[in-house]
Design an enzyme around this catalytic site. Structure first.
Site, mmCIF file in Angstrom:
data_model
loop_
_atom_site.group_PDB
_atom_site.id
_atom_site.type_symbol
_atom_site.label_atom_id
_atom_site.label_comp_id
_atom_site.label_asym_id
_atom_site.label_seq_id
_atom_site.Cartn_x
_atom_site.Cartn_y
_atom_site.Cartn_z
ATOM 1 N N GLU A 1 8.460 2.458 -64.560
ATOM 2 C CA GLU A 1 9.250 2.965 -65.680
ATOM 3 C C GLU A 1 8.685 2.466 -67.005
ATOM 4 O O GLU A 1 8.772 3.153 -68.022
ATOM 5 C CB GLU A 1 10.721 2.546 -65.529
ATOM 6 C CG GLU A 1 11.663 3.315 -66.448
ATOM 7 C CD GLU A 1 13.122 3.116 -66.092
ATOM 8 O OE1 GLU A 1 13.715 4.006 -65.459
ATOM 9 O OE2 GLU A 1 13.680 2.053 -66.446
ATOM 10 N N HIS B 1 2.308 -3.638 -39.621
ATOM 11 C CA HIS B 1 2.568 -2.688 -38.536
ATOM 12 C C HIS B 1 3.051 -1.350 -39.089
ATOM 13 O O HIS B 1 3.605 -0.540 -38.346
ATOM 14 C CB HIS B 1 3.590 -3.288 -37.568
ATOM 15 C CG HIS B 1 3.136 -4.574 -36.964
ATOM 16 N ND1 HIS B 1 2.355 -4.629 -35.826
ATOM 17 C CD2 HIS B 1 3.308 -5.863 -37.361
ATOM 18 C CE1 HIS B 1 2.095 -5.896 -35.535
ATOM 19 N NE2 HIS B 1 2.657 -6.663 -36.457
ATOM 20 N N LYS C 1 18.072 14.434 -66.185
ATOM 21 C CA LYS C 1 19.502 14.236 -66.411
ATOM 22 C C LYS C 1 20.108 15.407 -67.177
ATOM 23 O O LYS C 1 21.216 15.851 -66.874
ATOM 24 C CB LYS C 1 19.743 12.925 -67.169
ATOM 25 C CG LYS C 1 19.480 11.686 -66.343
ATOM 26 C CD LYS C 1 20.147 10.440 -66.906
ATOM 27 C CE LYS C 1 19.661 10.049 -68.262
ATOM 28 N NZ LYS C 1 20.167 8.733 -68.704
#
EC number: 5.3.1.9
Length: 568
Positions: free
Chosen positions: A360, A391, A516
């Site tokens: 960000e 793994h 938004k």
């Protein structure tokens, strides 16, 4: 002569660009054979040991990076941040998260005002409130002690505090203080997150901390209203004042919501969300869980690195070195990603938090002056604790794309385990992998080595490891509240160094706004379709098709529903 508008126009940048070919002609097998070089790439501060000898870099590279730092005026930019200059130019704000952990007698100014007294007024208020809750002098509406806390926030109001909480859970001092208490974090607006958070909790013994600077954040406020209803339906509306508090600066909206403004804890415009864990955003819920004394040690650790960052010469400065090496890897060697690999399960939430702090902050395509960047900046951050990651995605790291790695180890485990008859104890087994993996990435394994091991010819290409894959190793002596604060600050300042070098604004986040605003249009359409039966209009064909399909499949959702709370 005027300074170049972009760092890439400086001679220092061009010199590093030309230097790349020299480095590409070398291999880490060769570089690691130079003991003097390796010794010069090890730095220690306060028992934190940084080894960056497995970087694709020579001493000449490092010197050229120092020159790049000078060309970018790095020291002056660091000083400007500490001096409270408005380095967040697009929002005309200071950037002063360092003030959040400054000692009481410090002076750090924004707009001519020393902000440290304000910080400590809030810290003192948190200490008093958290101690009253913890000792049972502040109780819920029915007189029961408040043993459980749900912190409601999103983004920086959630990821940072969750990281610190998870790291402290198994620390002996912190876990002793937290006995009989529970701290949960509600972030996602998905009702499943709310259901999980209230599952098994009793409203009578639960305190909700609503974290929203403006008290208007859509997801946070919807979740806050959900928990308000959960409390009210069980205990009555008047119980809200005893079971909900706020971290906010919008006192009128706090009061309108039903929370006593006296139970609101402030923070300031000069604190960015992703840098706010040391404010009331993190300090309040963490103090309720672990006690203020533990959290104060965390703040002291962060301050210790703040001092180191602002005063240490670059060649001994851990955040500066890490930041410069990231610039080298991203912008010159062309490696777009970074793996954060803590060999401590307590640090399992470090990578998600730093993912936000880094991506960000530095996920920008223009300079601070608005000029398009002609070079790559920002990193794609991800990670998992070792050995779990081995793994999972280490296959790609070893034999696929080159991804620089941060290996973080802890000398003394928070929870040592010894089993009679075992070759090594559990922590030694973990650390065996911590020490082995960086060498495996650096050296690899050649076809010649495989032939000497009599590996079948057809398997040699599959078992060859090219090596020459860069990493840094960070060794912490312990993992207590103080060291967690240090680790947080190292990464915060590392991200700032990268942004200062690239010449971008690491402290705004305009990229979150467009989605938004578009969601607002969708929200209005959903309301109109559900309540008035209006068809979907004003969207492109794809979105219209998806929205229509969603509405048709959820046609049983009532237009004017009665309250329904989640149940597990």
């Amino acid at each position: 002569m005027a300074s170049p508008a972009l760092i890439s126009e400086t001679e220092a940048w061009k010199d590093l660009k030309a230097h790349v070919e020299d480095i590409k002609r070398t291999h880490l097998r060769e570089l690691m054979g130079d003991t003097e070089r390796c010794q010069s790439m090890m730095v220690e501060f306060d028992n934190i040991f940084l080894d960056y000898s497995r970087q694709q870099a020579s001493p000449d590279t490092i010197n050229k990076l120092y020159k790049l730092a000078d060309a970018a005026h790095l020291k002056q930019k660091i000083d400007r941040m500490y001096n409270g200059d408005h380095i967040n130019s697009t929002e005309n704000r200071s950037v002063l998260h360092v003030a959040l952990r400054a000692p009481r007698n410090s002076a750090i100014c924004s707009d001519g005002k020393n902000v440290v007294p304000d910080v400590w007024n809030v810290l003192d208020k948190i200490k008093d409130f958290s101690e009253r809750v913890r000792n049972g002098s502040w109780v819920g509406a029915t007189g029961k002690e408040l043993k459980d806390v749900i912190a409601v926030g999103i983004g920086g109001s959630f990821l940072g505090p969750l990281f610190v909480h998870t790291a402290l859970q198994t620390d002996p001092e912190a876990s002793k203080n937290a006995r009989g208490r529970e701290l949960r974090f509600l972030a996602n607006v998905d009702p499943i997150d709310a259901a999980r958070n209230i599952s098994g909790l009793d409203p009578e013994t639960t305190l909700v901390v609503v974290v929203s600077k403006t008290f208007t954040t859509a997801e946070t406020m919807l979740n806050a209203r959900t928990l308000r209803e959960w409390i009210s339906s069980a205990l009555g509306p008047s119980a809200v004042a005893k079971h909900m508090v706020a971290v906010s600066t919008n006192l009128p909206l706090v009061e309108k919501f039903g929370i006593d403004p006296n139970n609101a804890f402030a923070f300031w415009d000069w604190v960015g969300g992703r840098y706010s864990v040391c404010s009331a955003v993190g300090v309040l819920p963490l103090s309720l869980q672990y006690g203020f004394a533990v959290v104060e040690k965390f703040l002291q650790g962060a301050h210790n690195i703040d001092q180191h960052f602002s005063s240490a010469p670059f060649e001994k400065n851990i955040p500066v070195l890490l930041g410069l090496l990231s610039v080298w890897n991203v912008s010159f060697l062309g490696y777009p990603a970074r793996a954060i690999l803590p060999y401590s399960q307590a640090l399992e939430k470090l990578a998600p938090h730093i993912q936000q702090v880094s991506m960000e902050s530095n996920g920008k395509g223009v300079s601070i002056d608005g000029l398009p960047l002609p070079f790559e900046s920002g990193e794609i951050d991800f990670g998992e604790p070792g050995t779990n990651g081995q793994h999972s995605f280490y296959q790609l790291i070893h034999q696929g794309r080159v991804i620089p790695c941060d290996f973080i180890g802890v000398v003394k485990s928070q929870q040592p385990v010894y089993l009679k008859g075992e070759v090594v104890n559990n922590h030694d087994e973990l650390m065996s992998n911590f020490f082995a993996q960086p060498d495996a990435l650096a050296y690899g394994k050649t076809p010649e080595q495989l032939k000497k091991e009599n590996v079948s010819e057809h398997l040699i290409p599959h078992k060859t490891f090219t090596g020459n894959r860069p990493s840094v190793s960070i060794l912490l002596p312990t993992l207590d509240a103080y060291r967690i604060g240090q680790l947080l600050a190292i990464y915060e300042h590392r991200v700032a160094v990268q942004g200062f070098i690239w010449g971008i604004n690491s402290f705004d986040q305009w990229g979150v706004e467009l989605g938004k605003s578009l969601a607002t249009q969708v929200r209005k359409q959903l309301h109109a379709s559900r309540v008035k039966g209006e068809s979907v209009e004003g969207f492109n064909f794809s979105t219209k098709t998806l929205l229509t399909r969603y509405l048709e499949a959820t046609s049983d959702v009532p237009a004017a529903p009665s309250t329904l709370l989640p149940k597990i």
